[in-house]
Design a protein around this motif. Sequence first.
Motif, PDB file in Angstrom:
ATOM      1  N   GLU A   1      20.346 -47.841  -2.312  1.00  0.00           N
ATOM      2  CA  GLU A   1      20.943 -46.147  -1.853  1.00  0.00           C
ATOM      3  C   GLU A   1      21.576 -45.610  -1.226  1.00  0.00           C
ATOM      4  O   GLU A   1      22.742 -45.374  -1.099  1.00  0.00           O
ATOM      5  CB  GLU A   1      19.091 -45.495  -2.728  1.00  0.00           C
TER       6      GLU A   1
ATOM      7  N   ARG B   1      25.237 -44.382  -0.663  1.00  0.00           N
ATOM      8  CA  ARG B   1      26.181 -42.887   0.125  1.00  0.00           C
ATOM      9  C   ARG B   1      26.771 -42.856   0.651  1.00  0.00           C
ATOM     10  O   ARG B   1      27.253 -42.829   0.757  1.00  0.00           O
ATOM     11  CB  ARG B   1      24.363 -42.084  -0.349  1.00  0.00           C
TER      12      ARG B   1
ATOM     13  N   ALA C   1      20.678 -37.124   2.244  1.00  0.00           N
ATOM     14  CA  ALA C   1      20.918 -36.018   0.892  1.00  0.00           C
ATOM     15  C   ALA C   1      19.850 -37.230   0.262  1.00  0.00           C
ATOM     16  O   ALA C   1      19.712 -36.251  -0.950  1.00  0.00           O
ATOM     17  CB  ALA C   1      22.046 -36.877   0.620  1.00  0.00           C
ATOM     18  N   MET C   2      19.698 -38.045   0.509  1.00  0.00           N
ATOM     19  CA  MET C   2      18.230 -39.005  -1.055  1.00  0.00           C
ATOM     20  C   MET C   2      16.941 -37.292  -0.906  1.00  0.00           C
ATOM     21  O   MET C   2      16.453 -37.454  -1.923  1.00  0.00           O
ATOM     22  CB  MET C   2      18.328 -39.814  -0.121  1.00  0.00           C
ATOM     23  N   LYS C   3      16.882 -37.160   0.220  1.00  0.00           N
ATOM     24  CA  LYS C   3      15.564 -36.075   0.102  1.00  0.00           C
ATOM     25  C   LYS C   3      15.918 -34.482  -0.437  1.00  0.00           C
ATOM     26  O   LYS C   3      14.887 -34.163  -1.068  1.00  0.00           O
ATOM     27  CB  LYS C   3      15.401 -36.255   1.639  1.00  0.00           C
ATOM     28  N   ALA C   4      17.382 -34.689   0.070  1.00  0.00           N
ATOM     29  CA  ALA C   4      17.011 -33.512  -0.534  1.00  0.00           C
ATOM     30  C   ALA C   4      17.285 -32.942  -2.004  1.00  0.00           C
ATOM     31  O   ALA C   4      16.817 -32.206  -2.433  1.00  0.00           O
ATOM     32  CB  ALA C   4      18.131 -32.449   0.567  1.00  0.00           C
ATOM     33  N   ASP C   5      17.506 -34.452  -3.028  1.00  0.00           N
ATOM     34  CA  ASP C   5      18.301 -34.182  -3.424  1.00  0.00           C
ATOM     35  C   ASP C   5      17.027 -34.485  -4.795  1.00  0.00           C
ATOM     36  O   ASP C   5      17.480 -34.488  -6.397  1.00  0.00           O
ATOM     37  CB  ASP C   5      18.939 -34.771  -4.637  1.00  0.00           C
ATOM     38  N   GLY C   6      16.057 -34.984  -4.038  1.00  0.00           N
ATOM     39  CA  GLY C   6      15.276 -36.210  -5.427  1.00  0.00           C
ATOM     40  C   GLY C   6      15.252 -37.294  -5.309  1.00  0.00           C
ATOM     41  O   GLY C   6      13.773 -37.329  -5.854  1.00  0.00           O
ATOM     42  N   THR C   7      16.066 -37.491  -4.700  1.00  0.00           N
ATOM     43  CA  THR C   7      16.025 -39.598  -5.430  1.00  0.00           C
ATOM     44  C   THR C   7      14.928 -39.927  -4.188  1.00  0.00           C
ATOM     45  O   THR C   7      14.713 -40.878  -4.783  1.00  0.00           O
ATOM     46  CB  THR C   7      17.712 -39.699  -4.556  1.00  0.00           C
TER      47      THR C   7
END
Length: 254
Positions: free
Chosen positions: A62, A66, A234-240
């Motif tokens: 991931e 990104r 970004a992964m933590k912010a969008d739930g990924t």
Amino acid sequence: MKQWVFSSVLTAGVALGSGPLMSQTVHAETLRAVTDPSFVPFEMLDRESGKMVGFDMDILAEVADRAGFDYKLNTMDFNGIIPAIQTGNADIALAGITITDAREKIVDFSDPYYDSGLRLLVRSDEQDIHTIEDLEGKKVGSKIGSTSADFLNQKLGDKADITPYPGSADMYMALMSGSVDAVFYDAPNVGYFSQTKGQGRTQVVGPLYEGQQYGIALVNGSPWRDKVNDALAAMKADGTYDKIYTKWFGKAPE
């Protein structure tokens, strides 16, 4: 098991497509990535597909997508990973690598992406070992080059018979065969083994020692560090990140 734990696996990063929300984006640069396949459930070889899978492998896939790079993945013993990054023989590494002051002097780390610690594992019928102090006069196994081995040597020195093993599979086998009285290693790996192959035969005991954080290791001065950190954020912010965490550990961190 030893044959596949330490064999080299060279695959294209996008071919490992076990991470959620991966795309088939073609990137301009291919990084040399390394991991240690014996640290389940963070990284392990899927025997059916012949590919590396696990929490770290999903994170790497991931992040790469990104941040905008491809990667080729190679496996090696854990104690060779930091030297490989330090010497520039590899560009990026994920292997449950604890961020330490000593390591930060020779490689760059991303922002922390996993909170961990160290735990004791003993056989299910063991009644005398509950803490590090109980290991005096005992045989204990840990992993070569790990912070758990360093911790044991600092706390016990020659008061215990400390045996470093090249892979976690070896030290767990030693425990169940009676060659060592306990294993001291990273909490998530110890817990995973106790709930799977060691179920009914082993038990996790004592407190969590040394709160630790894992980071992605990169070559000193790597131009990818900021992009990797941006991808993690970004992964933590969008739930990924929570989706990947839940996939491998059952519940997202609070």
